[in-house]
Design an enzyme around this catalytic site. Structure first.
Site, short mmCIF file in Angstrom:
data_model
loop_
_atom_site.label_atom_id
_atom_site.label_comp_id
_atom_site.label_asym_id
_atom_site.label_seq_id
_atom_site.Cartn_x
_atom_site.Cartn_y
_atom_site.Cartn_z
CB THR A 36 -0.97 0.04 1.20
OG1 THR A 36 -0.22 -0.05 2.41
CG2 THR A 36 -1.97 -1.09 1.14
CE1 TYR A 145 -4.38 -1.35 10.78
CE2 TYR A 145 -6.20 -0.26 11.89
CZ TYR A 145 -4.92 -0.23 11.40
OH TYR A 145 -4.16 0.92 11.53
CE LYS A 149 -1.48 -1.38 13.15
NZ LYS A 149 -0.05 -1.04 12.98
#
Ligand code: UDP
Length: 320
Positions: A36, A145, A149
């Site tokens: 990305t 995600y 995290k």
């Protein structure tokens, strides 16, 4: 002068960190697999103290010579990006963080982990303070995600406690600015792209959900202060000026001068209803608070996108 590794250094925030660290006199190693991130974001850097390594941080990391600091920023970060790359997102947050911590241990470096307001999930406490444990759906689409995290925070604290590694954790709230991708799917580039293309602005849900938008230069300043501080526990960084997505759409229309309709699309699954950082801790410990007003930051971001599109008009129609 310190030698600093930035993982995800060709990404939106990572590339701004590379610029800032070079300006502070660091030697900078930028590592990115360019999934990305973009070479364009670092192409302006002509400095012999800067080294780019194209690598996926989930693989074994080898860096020759000393490393003093590691800023671990590698990860897809926009909902569309991590929904398209669920397994790489889980891997970079877990395996990638493990590799970055292993390298920090080997080099006796201090590691700063880029965590996120997503660890609070769809929060039941408002505004979010660091001692709130969150309301995350582990098996929903955003779980890849959020949980990666959360794991990254857990393993970072374990390396700190078990190995005595010097670690820092920043929980980053919605941040925007130049070098976001026009098609990354987040609300800031989406609305700006739609305004530039004279298309209706797509508000998801009723638009009463809130976010708090921080300009990237403010965030980067806070990250450097945290890196150089003694605080091991997580610290929120973000702008506490909270607005609804409807208000944000109006802001984009006002600043772009466009007169466009607003259309409503379904709200994505698990989209947080409210989000606003409590930045009391950052104020107290780092003497930090954001200084760039939304209008000013959005103007700079619009200018960036306008220039990119002027140089490369087909960017409007294809993923960047
Ligand atoms: N959103 C929207 N229109 C868009 C893109 C996003 O209304 O074209 C909404 C989205 O549903 C969320 C908010 O804007 O409530 C912020 O979304 P973004 O993807 O920027 O990041 P998030 O804060 O959800 O991680």
């Amino acid at each position: 002068m310190p030698r600093t590794l930035v993982t995800g250094g060709a990404g939106f925030i990572g590339s701004h960190l590379c610029d800032k660290l070079l300006a502070l006199g660091h030697h900078v190693i930028c590592m990115d697999n360019l999934s990305t991130g973009k070479i364009d974001n670092i192409a302006h850097i002509r400095d012999e103290r800067f080294l780019f390594i194209k690598q996926d941080v989930t693989n074994f990391l080898f860096i020759e010579g000393p490393v003093d600091y590691i800023l671990h920023f590698a990860s897809p970060a926009s909902p569309i990006d991590y929904l398209e790359r669920p397994i790489p997102t889980l891997k970079v947050g877990s395996l990638g963080t493990h590799k970055a911590l292993g390298l920090a241990l080997e080099k006796k470096a201090r590691l700063l982990l880029a965590s996120t307001s997503e660890v609070y999930g769809d929060p039941l406490v408002h505004p979010q303070r660091e001692d709130y444990w969150g309301n995350v759906n582990p098996i929903g689409p955003r779980g890849v995600y959020d949980e990666a995290k959360r794991f990254a925070e857990a393993i970072t604290m374990a390396y700190n406690r078990f190995h005595g590694l010097e670690t820092r954790i920043v929980r980053i709230f919605n941040t925007y600015g130049p070098r976001m991708r026009l098609h990354d799917g987040r609300v800031v580039p989406n609305f700006i792209r739609q305004a530039l293309a004279n298309e209706p602005l797509t508000v998801f849900g009723d638009g009463n959900q809130t976010r708090s938008f921080c300009f990237v230069s403010d965030l980067v300043e806070g990250i450097i202060r945290l890196l150089l501080s003694d605080e091991v526990d997580p610290v929120n960084l973000g702008n506490p000026a909270e607005i609804t997505i409807n208000q944000f759409a109006e802001t984009i229309l006002r600043l772009s001068g466009a007169d466009l309709p607003i259309v409503h699309h379904p709200l994505p699954v698990d989209d947080p209803r409210k989000r606003k950082p409590d930045i009391g801790k950052a104020k107290r410990l780092l003497n930090w608070e954001p200084t760039v007003p939304l209008d000013e930051g959005i103007r700079q971001t619009m200018e960036y996108f306008q220039k990119r599109v002027a140089a490369n008009p087909e960017l409007m129609n294809r993923p960047d």
